[in-house]
Design a protein around this motif. Structure first.
Motif, PDB file in Angstrom:
ATOM      1  N   SER A 272       0.851  -1.196   0.000  1.00 48.33           N
ATOM      2  CA  SER A 272       0.000   0.000   0.000  1.00 48.33           C
ATOM      3  C   SER A 272       0.883   1.240   0.000  1.00 48.33           C
ATOM      4  CB  SER A 272      -0.927   0.017   1.223  1.00 48.33           C
ATOM      5  OG  SER A 272      -0.184   0.031   2.423  1.00 48.33           O
ATOM      6  N   ASP A 274       1.002   5.528   0.752  1.00 48.10           N
ATOM      7  CA  ASP A 274       0.392   6.593   1.543  1.00 48.10           C
ATOM      8  C   ASP A 274       0.200   7.822   0.652  1.00 48.10           C
ATOM      9  OD1 ASP A 274      -0.362   8.539   3.381  1.00 48.10           O
ATOM     10  OD2 ASP A 274       0.908   7.701   4.969  1.00 48.10           O
ATOM     11  N   THR A 276      -1.441  10.642   1.643  1.00 48.62           N
ATOM     12  CA  THR A 276      -1.868  11.789   2.457  1.00 48.62           C
ATOM     13  C   THR A 276      -1.218  13.075   1.984  1.00 48.62           C
ATOM     14  OG1 THR A 276      -2.043  10.261   4.333  1.00 48.62           O
ATOM     15  CG2 THR A 276      -2.122  12.616   4.822  1.00 48.62           C
ATOM     16  N   ASP A 464      -3.705   4.633  11.068  1.00 52.54           N
ATOM     17  CA  ASP A 464      -2.385   4.007  10.947  1.00 52.54           C
ATOM     18  C   ASP A 464      -1.641   4.156  12.270  1.00 52.54           C
ATOM     19  OD1 ASP A 464      -0.080   2.895  10.073  1.00 52.54           O
ATOM     20  OD2 ASP A 464       0.542   4.560   8.793  1.00 52.54           O
ATOM     21  N   ARG A 474      -4.671   8.376   7.939  1.00 52.66           N
ATOM     22  CA  ARG A 474      -3.890   8.466   6.714  1.00 52.66           C
ATOM     23  C   ARG A 474      -4.726   7.943   5.540  1.00 52.66           C
ATOM     24  NH1 ARG A 474       0.335  11.612   7.657  1.00 52.66           N
ATOM     25  NH2 ARG A 474       1.440  10.665   5.873  1.00 52.66           N
ATOM     26  N   LYS A 476      -4.598   5.811   2.267  1.00 52.74           N
ATOM     27  CA  LYS A 476      -3.749   4.785   1.677  1.00 52.74           C
ATOM     28  C   LYS A 476      -4.473   4.082   0.534  1.00 52.74           C
ATOM     29  CE  LYS A 476      -0.663   3.856   5.529  1.00 52.74           C
ATOM     30  NZ  LYS A 476       0.116   2.812   6.234  1.00 52.74           N
ATOM     31  N   GLU A 505       5.080   9.220  -1.603  1.00 53.34           N
ATOM     32  CA  GLU A 505       4.832   9.687  -0.237  1.00 53.34           C
ATOM     33  C   GLU A 505       5.600  10.959   0.098  1.00 53.34           C
ATOM     34  OE1 GLU A 505       5.524   6.422   2.383  1.00 53.34           O
ATOM     35  OE2 GLU A 505       3.932   5.177   1.493  1.00 53.34           O
TER      36      GLU A 505
END
Length: 515
Positions: A272, A274, A276, A464, A474, A476, A505
């Motif tokens: 996965s 992130d 964000t 998370d 987050r 994801k 990320e």
């Protein structure tokens, strides 16, 4: 002037015995030609005939539309290379013809056929090319005289000029039929499927061109005026039976490609990413979409930036490639291309012909990141390519994705060899998260589809706790990889995904590296 001396000649006995030498001078000999499907290039070996514009025993002239064929990727209209009469149609509508196979048999004048290309036409049989014997009798003499009189009294119609000829003048009173209507091939195909006569419609497009919306409007007016037969709405459970459906060309092509994919040893890897930071950056990117991609955002500066010297103008962008909102996909493609530039093995492909050549297989490494996008269309699955993705900006990638999606939605599909080159891509990306609610998948590699394929799931907000005990919220997204284990090791694929993660990320790296 010509008839009277001819009659005098025919009344002499000596003339009758030698008259068999004159008929070839009075009329040209007819021969049969087998018109074959020419090679259209790009590895296409067969095409499906989807429409014949002529019927058997029908007359046809040069440059008249003969038939319309469709390959795996595009439809092509074939025109007649000469004047003649279509004697026999060899490949019916819906049937598939191989390159070099005869499409139809056309009766032409021998002197006209001499100048045609031998690659597309050939005599239908040796018997057709042999001259027929001439029997000198009185009936033949009378027929020759009547033909000569008819030629004198009724002159033949002038030969029609090609539309590109400088002397060509369009007709001021065109025939009102389906063939003279201005419409794209995709619109004509949609009209045939909807059983709509294009001659009954008035086009709303440029120069009276009929668009797809004109057909939809006509169908809606018809449906609103047709009364509903309540008896036809009765339950049909008792009459329901199994239906056998033949696969279309695109779906059958997918069938063969998936069968060949069993020859590739797959290696899967899932993780996965992130998103964000990307999610926080997206509003800023959306508020600064360049004007040529989003014409609604026109800047009104108090000072003209081109006062001293004209500023460089951006390249023109078609309406189908304009957009108003940026998504995650073009950013993921951009970051993926940056990681591919650091990993040459992900820019490699198996050299064609090296696997079965008897020696060791070789790999071809490309100088840029060529990425394909899996595209689900009304006619099937396609994988158009974005070449040199590493050289494009995020906005340019979003524009290309919008244009490819527009071409794929056309019926029949408007994607051509330009969008799907024979060389293909080295990595394919499939955005399954835009359709379903799944997070992970198991994508499949096909021969010629590169060395790896990744499926991107739906992004989710999760709690998370991997970085702190208290945890944090987050965004994801799950990514699922399949790689060709003949080329990539498992450790190499895992390390490459971590290189991609570093860009996704921490998107600020794109600014530091000049994007």
């Amino acid at each position: 002037m010509f008839i009277r001396p001819l009659r005098r000649l025919l009344t002499r006995p000596t003339a009758v015995s030698h008259f068999h030498t004159f008929p070839p001078c009075l009329s040209s000999r007819k021969i049969l030609q087998n018109f074959k499907l020419a090679d259209i290039g790009e590895g296409i070996t067969e095409c499906e005939v989807i429409k014949w514009n002529v019927k058997e025993l029908g007359a046809i002239q040069s440059f008249d539309p003969l038939c319309e064929v469709q390959s795996d990727k595009a439809s092509v209209e074939i025109t007649s290379p000469f004047d003649g009469i279509v004697k026999e149609i060899l490949v019916k509508e819906g049937e598939v013809a191989k390159v070099g196979q005869g499409l139809c048999v056309i009766e032409v004048d021998e002197e006209l056929s001499d100048s045609e290309s031998a690659e597309q036409i050939e005599p239908a049989s040796s018997a057709a090319a042999a001259p027929s014997p001439i029997i000198p009798n009185s009936k033949f003499v009378e027929d020759a005289v009547s033909r000569a009189e008819q030629i004198r009294e009724e002159p033949s119609a002038p030969r029609r000029l090609h539309p590109m000829d400088p002397n060509y003048l369009p007709s001021s009173t065109p025939d009102v039929n389906c063939e003279n209507v201005i419409a794209k091939p995709s619109v004509r195909h949609y009209a045939r499927q909807s059983k709509v006569d294009l001659a009954l419609l008035s086009g709303s497009g440029r120069d009276g061109r009929i668009e797809k919306k004109d057909i939809d409007t006509f169908l809606s007016q018809q449906s609103s005026s047709v009364p509903v037969d309540l008896s036809s709405v009765a339950p049909r459970a008792q009459t329901e039976q199994d239906v056998i459906v033949e696969l279309g060309r695109t779906r059958y092509g997918m069938w063969k490609a998936m069968t060949q994919s069993l020859e590739i040893p797959h290696f899967g890897y899932s993780t996965s990413l992130d998103l964000t930071s990307l999610h926080s950056l997206l509003p800023t990117l959306n508020s600064h979409i360049p004007e040529h991609f989003d014409p609604s955002k026109s800047s009104s500066l108090p000072i003209n930036p081109s006062a001293l010297h004209p500023a460089p103008s951006p390249p023109p962008v078609p309406e189908s490639a304009q957009f108003t909102r940026l998504t995650y996909l073009p950013i993921l493609i951009k970051t993926l291309s940056k990681a591919m530039m650091a990993w040459p093995v992900l820019r490699s492909s198996i050299t064609p012909g090296s696997v079965n050549g008897g020696g060791k297989p070789t790999l071809t490494i490309r100088p840029h990141a060529d990425i394909a996008v899996a595209l689900s269309t009304p006619t099937g699955l396609y994988t158009p390519v974005i070449p040199h993705a590493d050289t494009h900006s995020i906005y340019s990638l979003s524009s290309q994705l919008k244009h490819l999606s527009f071409l794929g939605r056309q019926v029949p599909c408007a994607l051509t060899m330009k969008e799907m080159p024979k060389s293909g891509a080295t990595v394919t990306i499939s955005n399954i998260g835009s359709i379903g609610d799944g997070e992970y998948a198991h994508p499949v590699l096909v021969p010629g589809g590169g060395v790896a394929i990744v499926a991107i799931g739906r992004a989710r907000w999760v709690w998370d706790v991997s970085k702190s005990e208290r945890g944090e919220r987050r965004l994801k997204v799950g990514v699922s990889w399949s790689a060709d284990h003949r080329v990539l090791e498992g450790a190499e694929l895992a390390a490459f995904v971590e290189s991609w993660r570093a860009y996704v990320e921490a998107p600020e790296r794109l600014i530091g590296e000049g994007i």
